[in-house]
Enzyme design. Structure first.
Site, PDB file in Angstrom:
ATOM      1  N   ARG A  14       5.616   4.208   6.166  1.00  0.00           N
ATOM      2  CA  ARG A  14       5.364   4.000   7.293  1.00  0.00           C
ATOM      3  C   ARG A  14       5.216   2.693   7.742  1.00  0.00           C
ATOM      4  O   ARG A  14       5.654   1.811   7.147  1.00  0.00           O
ATOM      5  CB  ARG A  14       3.921   4.917   7.534  1.00  0.00           C
ATOM      6  CG  ARG A  14       2.925   4.013   6.730  1.00  0.00           C
ATOM      7  CD  ARG A  14       1.546   4.790   6.948  1.00  0.00           C
ATOM      8  NE  ARG A  14       0.373   3.873   6.236  1.00  0.00           N
ATOM      9  CZ  ARG A  14      -0.599   4.696   5.647  1.00  0.00           C
ATOM     10  NH1 ARG A  14      -0.439   5.954   5.455  1.00  0.00           N
ATOM     11  NH2 ARG A  14      -1.583   3.883   5.222  1.00  0.00           N
ATOM     12  N   ASP A  15       5.050   2.454   9.006  1.00  0.00           N
ATOM     13  CA  ASP A  15       4.973   1.085   9.649  1.00  0.00           C
ATOM     14  C   ASP A  15       3.754   0.150   9.098  1.00  0.00           C
ATOM     15  O   ASP A  15       2.914  -0.087   9.845  1.00  0.00           O
ATOM     16  CB  ASP A  15       4.941   1.157  11.124  1.00  0.00           C
ATOM     17  CG  ASP A  15       3.829   1.941  11.513  1.00  0.00           C
ATOM     18  OD1 ASP A  15       3.150   2.587  10.781  1.00  0.00           O
ATOM     19  OD2 ASP A  15       3.553   2.195  12.910  1.00  0.00           O
ATOM     20  N   GLU A  16       3.884   0.196   8.126  1.00  0.00           N
ATOM     21  CA  GLU A  16       2.590  -0.514   7.319  1.00  0.00           C
ATOM     22  C   GLU A  16       3.404  -1.556   6.080  1.00  0.00           C
ATOM     23  O   GLU A  16       3.748  -2.657   6.193  1.00  0.00           O
ATOM     24  CB  GLU A  16       1.670   0.089   6.539  1.00  0.00           C
ATOM     25  CG  GLU A  16       0.173  -0.636   6.317  1.00  0.00           C
ATOM     26  CD  GLU A  16      -0.814   0.291   6.372  1.00  0.00           C
ATOM     27  OE1 GLU A  16      -1.965   0.056   6.058  1.00  0.00           O
ATOM     28  OE2 GLU A  16      -0.558   1.447   6.772  1.00  0.00           O
ATOM     29  N   GLU A  18      -2.159   8.882  -0.998  1.00  0.00           N
ATOM     30  CA  GLU A  18      -3.102   8.053  -0.394  1.00  0.00           C
ATOM     31  C   GLU A  18      -4.580   8.960  -0.483  1.00  0.00           C
ATOM     32  O   GLU A  18      -5.591   8.200  -0.446  1.00  0.00           O
ATOM     33  CB  GLU A  18      -2.875   7.662   0.889  1.00  0.00           C
ATOM     34  CG  GLU A  18      -3.829   6.886   1.698  1.00  0.00           C
ATOM     35  CD  GLU A  18      -3.284   6.373   3.162  1.00  0.00           C
ATOM     36  OE1 GLU A  18      -3.753   5.322   3.706  1.00  0.00           O
ATOM     37  OE2 GLU A  18      -2.247   7.019   3.656  1.00  0.00           O
ATOM     38  N   TRP A  49     -11.774  -5.800  -1.380  1.00  0.00           N
ATOM     39  CA  TRP A  49     -10.379  -6.280  -1.067  1.00  0.00           C
ATOM     40  C   TRP A  49     -10.095  -7.626  -1.407  1.00  0.00           C
ATOM     41  O   TRP A  49      -9.346  -8.041  -2.076  1.00  0.00           O
ATOM     42  CB  TRP A  49     -10.003  -5.946   0.372  1.00  0.00           C
ATOM     43  CG  TRP A  49      -9.634  -4.692   0.731  1.00  0.00           C
ATOM     44  CD1 TRP A  49      -8.451  -4.271   1.206  1.00  0.00           C
ATOM     45  CD2 TRP A  49     -10.226  -3.405   0.565  1.00  0.00           C
ATOM     46  NE1 TRP A  49      -8.124  -2.972   1.369  1.00  0.00           N
ATOM     47  CE2 TRP A  49      -9.468  -2.442   1.188  1.00  0.00           C
ATOM     48  CE3 TRP A  49     -11.563  -3.074   0.017  1.00  0.00           C
ATOM     49  CZ2 TRP A  49      -9.715  -1.012   0.909  1.00  0.00           C
ATOM     50  CZ3 TRP A  49     -12.095  -1.585  -0.014  1.00  0.00           C
ATOM     51  CH2 TRP A  49     -10.916  -0.828   0.566  1.00  0.00           C
ATOM     52  N   HIS A  90       1.118   6.025  -2.665  1.00  0.00           N
ATOM     53  CA  HIS A  90       0.037   5.263  -2.201  1.00  0.00           C
ATOM     54  C   HIS A  90      -0.703   5.030  -3.759  1.00  0.00           C
ATOM     55  O   HIS A  90      -1.482   5.866  -4.017  1.00  0.00           O
ATOM     56  CB  HIS A  90      -0.667   5.768  -1.415  1.00  0.00           C
ATOM     57  CG  HIS A  90      -1.462   4.804  -0.399  1.00  0.00           C
ATOM     58  ND1 HIS A  90      -0.673   4.473   0.724  1.00  0.00           N
ATOM     59  CD2 HIS A  90      -2.456   3.944  -0.374  1.00  0.00           C
ATOM     60  CE1 HIS A  90      -1.424   3.583   1.699  1.00  0.00           C
ATOM     61  NE2 HIS A  90      -2.768   3.192   0.812  1.00  0.00           N
ATOM     62  N   ASP A 150       0.823  -1.034   0.025  1.00  0.00           N
ATOM     63  CA  ASP A 150       0.257   0.048   0.059  1.00  0.00           C
ATOM     64  C   ASP A 150       1.134   1.347   0.009  1.00  0.00           C
ATOM     65  O   ASP A 150       0.517   2.281  -0.689  1.00  0.00           O
ATOM     66  CB  ASP A 150      -0.946   0.267   1.149  1.00  0.00           C
ATOM     67  CG  ASP A 150      -0.337  -0.301   2.466  1.00  0.00           C
ATOM     68  OD1 ASP A 150       0.938  -0.748   2.433  1.00  0.00           O
ATOM     69  OD2 ASP A 150      -0.564   0.660   3.309  1.00  0.00           O
ATOM     70  N   ASP A 179      -5.876  -2.121  -2.630  1.00  0.00           N
ATOM     71  CA  ASP A 179      -5.148  -1.597  -3.405  1.00  0.00           C
ATOM     72  C   ASP A 179      -4.614  -2.353  -4.561  1.00  0.00           C
ATOM     73  O   ASP A 179      -4.616  -1.750  -5.829  1.00  0.00           O
ATOM     74  CB  ASP A 179      -3.978  -0.864  -2.586  1.00  0.00           C
ATOM     75  CG  ASP A 179      -4.563  -0.267  -1.361  1.00  0.00           C
ATOM     76  OD1 ASP A 179      -4.923  -0.825  -0.520  1.00  0.00           O
ATOM     77  OD2 ASP A 179      -3.944   0.652  -1.331  1.00  0.00           O
TER      78      ASP A 179
END
Length: 925
Positions: A501-503, A777, A565, A798, A497, A510
């Protein structure tokens, strides 16, 4: 480009085509197949597909060239092929126009064996070409018994509640004969880098890659013939935490797959006399640590150059003081060869400026938001050993001009290099981490850094560039630039995605919305083949598909089954089939797709309206604080039921393609019932749909959920809402990809252009006006006053909203695929000019070759240049024209060789063409 310039370009191109194929043009020889690939790859080694598919292209300027037959031969050596002896498999002459995904049908393939192949073709006059150049593929290890090496791990226990130093593992072996070839088969728990006799093996990064580690782990195959030598040899492997035991997911979760790193490495050496030796990891190896004190995907790296171990990957190095290793129980998972492309360093970018921020930071601006890392060049004259250079990374600066890192959440993206004090133009790059950034703050650099001291290294999965798009509007060209860079930054082994960041996880929604756009820009079939294998592997027993794949959020207990999704499990295989003609992906994913539809059927219940479950819905749709219009909230029940119908219909189509006709009829019937239920629950007699939002109308119209009698009214209501909002969209992740397609389909292409060219919030071009170099995003990630959206979820890289690219390629430039002849074997060339554009051009390297659509408007004429590769056809629609006033290369179109079925339809001229280059000119009405 003016008409005269376009015509001159056409003449020059035609001449160059003749030069590029002299034997065809002047000797009348049949074109020889070229660009031979096996499973999408050129001369791959270490594959595990037991019936590899072979594809080739033809290059000729002859119009309407068609293949009528082909013959493939496979042998154990190129010499055998050239001598037509010891042929392993000869297809014989097969009467077929197919040149893509032809299955090897010879004897069962064997582990580690290399197979050489060639092909020849016949044209429509049954004249044969010469044989192609020889290509090859090489098998990997096909059976678990082929692995004689053992999993090893350091014989020590560290504190895995925090990041640990990278592990060094070292082994030695002797070779006493002349080497013909050598292969290294390598995998790990964690990430690895390998060196043999002081030389790094391969250029792949983040190996073995990220898969559903509990079910399947990839191994890589390397040709190490030039690394291994007679006498003593040393192998050195560095292991990093990576996705396996590093920080991954939310809440600084770590050790998700396990808390012990491990290595499995096997070297197979074949000697000149045909004998084979195998060396591998065992209890004789030694372990230690070195300069990498921590290296984490989210957090960055600490590298202490004082702790380097010179020569540790060379023979003769003394490792007696190193730790022992112990055998590690092998994970009960399948070891698989990679289907997708490896991650590699793809390009380098030099900074454009050095800034001094109000906070006093020295910040390098790369001018482009990238994913990768900084290559740092250090002169440490006068520095003290132990001093540190610290790099901090960010995507944007705040309104005051300071580094903005709040949107990184807990990810630090911090790289620290600790000096020895004697560096002289020493180059450092981190190892098992990557950053998403445009700006780099540099602290502790000895002296004053210059623009030459830092370089941005761009990394991503090594997918070939396939598509090019350009128009007369520079803002749209920048939008296309941003779409491509969003794909580069987030196609890093899995479709993430966001990269900063912490992802950084493989969010299915997506990937689903962006897949078709991705398939234009780059060769993504292998990439998604690999990822879809993990979709099936991580799918729950009840058929539900996790929010992210690989699944590091739910552990099979919750957090799955979100509509739009999880539908990635059906929509993406269909898209890969459409774009690449890949039928095998449908077969491979069929059980997974059936299970997802069965899950939706069970959750919807007898009335077939899916209600009550959690869904993300039309994620990040337009929202306001206006009490009269609190936002474009579309109920998730309607969205879920719409996608239930859509995926069921797609599954019916795919079942029919696979010859599963009973399944196809059953799913067709189920879809009809779902559509009836949707209409009963969400559609009024006057044509209002659900919550009366743009997304509600878009999904209902795009998925054909409305009766024919209400479609025009629903489209009118959609347009009315857009016009009421002064040509602004309100759609989120699920409605946006289809919005412009729906408007175009129902006759509102002018409205579609108005939305595309809108440059105030919310719109695609608003971020462009704010200097964006990737897709955001949120529609308003950064506001005109320099303030930001919620830092808890505000990525500036994103790709989801970049799905609009698909409409630009199909409608603006006019290139589309045909589901009846997928892979662009039959293309649709149907540009629809608008928005004040004066030209648009698109080029796509398909499985058959380069396809192009290039149009220009002058005051009096519409000029369209089309290129179709050999063995393909196209339907060309020339807008707002009459046949009597259309020429091709200055000849009336009805008289042109290679142009057939000239018709007038709805004010356009429609013709059929074969391969070749065409220049159509139509007088404008």
């Amino acid at each position: 480009m003016t008409r005269s310039r376009l015509r001159k370009a056409f003449v020059v191109l035609a001449f160059l085509n003749l030069l590029a194929a002299p034997r065809t043009a002047f000797s009348q020889l049949i074109p020889i197949p070229l660009d031979l690939v096996t499973e999408y790859k050129t001369d791959p080694i270490g594959i595990d597909v037991k019936q590899p598919r072979l594809s080739w292209k033809i290059s000729t300027n002859e119009r309407g060239w068609r293949q009528s037959a082909y013959q493939v031969q496979v042998a154990a050596s190129a010499d055998d092929l050239r001598g037509s002896r010891a042929i392993i498999w000869d297809s014989g002459k097969l009467v077929s126009a197919e040149s893509v995904h032809r299955e090897y049908a010879g004897p069962e393939v064997r582990s580690s064996m290399r197979y050489f192949w060639r092909v020849r073709v016949w044209d429509s006059a049954d004249q044969a070409s010469s044989w192609s150049d020889t290509a090859y593929w090489e098998m990997g290890l096909l059976d678990a018994a082929d692995w004689t090496a053992q999993w090893i791990t350091p014989d020590s226990d560290g504190n895995t509640s925090t990041s640990q130093p990278a592990v060094l593992l070292r082994g030695i072996f002797d070779v006493d004969q002349t080497i013909r070839s050598a292969r290294a088969y390598v995998t790990s728990r964690g990430l690895y880098e390998v060196a043999i006799n002081g030389r790094r093996v391969g250029d792949e990064l983040f190996t073995p890659g990220w898969t559903a580690y509990h079910k399947r782990i990839q191994y890589q195959t390397y040709d190490v013939t030039e690394h291994v030598r007679q006498g003593g040899n040393a192998v050195g492997v560095t292991l990093g935490d990576g996705w396996y035991r590093g920080v991954i997911g939310f809440g600084e979760q770590r050790n998700y797959y396990g808390d012990r790193l491990g290595l499995l490495l096997q070297i197979r050496i074949e000697y000149d006399d045909g004998q084979v030796d195998v060396f591998g990891t065992d209890e004789q190896w030694r372990a230690s640590t070195g300069p990498i004190r921590m290296s984490d995907i989210y957090m960055g790296e600490v590298y202490d150059a004082r702790l380097e171990r010179p020569g540790w990957t060379l023979p003769g190095y003394t490792s007696a003081a190193w730790q022992a290793v112990r055998l590690l129980e092998g994970p009960q998972v399948r070891l698989i060869a990679p289907a997708g492309p490896p991650v590699r360093r793809v390009e380098e970018i030099q900074p454009v400026e050095i800034l001094r921020t109000p906070n006093g930071d020295t910040v390098f601006d790369l001018g482009q938001n990238i994913v990768g890392w900084v290559k740092l060049t250090v002169d440490a004259a006068g520095a003290t050993a132990g001093d540190a250079i610290v790099l901090r990374h960010a995507e944007v600066l705040d309104g005051k001009g300071n580094l903005y890192v709040e949107n990184l959440r807990t990810a630090t993206q911090r790289v620290e290099y600790i000096l020895t004090g004697d560096e002289t133009r020493t180059v450092f790059e981190p190892h098992f981490t990557f950053q998403g950034f445009r700006y780099v703050a540099v602290e502790g650099y000895p002296g004053e850094p210059t623009l030459d001291d830092l370089t941005g290294v761009v990394i991503h999965s090594d997918m070939a560039d396939t598509g090019k798009f350009e128009v007369s509007n520079e803002q749209l060209n920048q939008l296309q630039h941003n779409i491509r860079w969003g794909q580069k930054g987030n196609f890093l082994d899995v479709p993430t995605d966001c990269p900063q960041r912490d992802e950084r996880m493989g969010w299915t929604g997506d990937a689903q919305v962006f897949c078709r756009t991705a398939g234009f820009n780059m060769q993504v079939a292998p990439f998604f083949t690999k990822w879809l294998g993990d979709v099936a592997a991580d799918q729950y027993a009840n058929g539900s598909i996790p929010w992210v794949v690989p699944d590091v959020l739910t552990s099979g207990s919750r957090g799955a089954g979100a509509t739009g999704w999880a539908d990635a499990g059906i929509i993406i295989p269909w898209t890969i089939y459409l774009v690449y003609g890949d039928e095998r992906i449908l077969e491979a994913q069929y059980d997974s797709m059936r299970a997802w539809v069965a899950f939706m059927r069970e959750r919807a219940g007898e009335d077939l309206v899916w209600t009550g479950d959690f869904h993300f819905g039309d994620w990040l749709a337009y929202a306001t604080t206006d009490p009269a219009y609190p936002g474009a909230t579309t109920g998730t029940d309607g969205i879920a039921t719409a996608f239930f119908a859509h995926s069921t219909g797609l599954l019916a189509k795919m079942a029919r393609i696979l010859g599963r006709h009973d399944d196809a009829r059953r799913y067709d019937t189920l879809r009809e019932r779902i559509v009836a239920a949707y209409r009963h629950e969400f559609v009024t007699e006057t044509g209002r749909v659900a919550e009366n939002t743009q997304t509600a109308y878009v999904l209902a119209l795009h998925f054909d959920l409305l009766p024919a009698s209400l479609r025009a009214e629903a489209a009118r209501r959609l347009v009315a809402d857009i016009r009421t909002r002064e040509n602004h969209l309100t759609t989120g992740f699920l409605g946006t990809p289809y919005l412009l397609h729906v408007l175009t389909r129902f006759g509102y292409v002018d409205v579609a252009y108005d939305l595309l060219l809108q440059d105030t919030y919310p719109s695609w071009l608003y971020p462009v006006t704010q200097g964006a170099t990737t897709i955001w995003e949120r529609w308003d990630g950064q506001r005109p006053d320099g303030s930001f959206q919620d830092p808890g979820m505000n990525s500036f890289n994103h790709y989801a909203y970049g799905a609009v690219g698909d409409w630009m390629y199909q409608v603006v430039a006019g290139l589309d695929a045909n589901p009846e002849a997928p892979g662009y074997r039959h293309a649709r060339i149907q540009p629809q000019p608008g928005g004040g554009l004066t030209y648009a051009k698109v080029a796509l390297e398909t499985m058959y070759g380069r396809t192009e659509s290039d149009w220009e408007l002058t005051d009096s004429q519409f000029v369209l240049r089309v290129v179709m590769p050999p063995n393909t056809t196209a339907t060309v629609r020339i807008p707002e024209a009459v046949a009597s006033r259309v020429t091709e290369n200055e000849i009336p179109v009805a008289q042109v060789e290679g142009v057939t079925n000239v018709n007038e339809e709805d004010g356009d001229v429609v013709v059929e063409i074969g391969s070749g280059t065409y220049l159509f000119v139509a007088d404008r009405r």
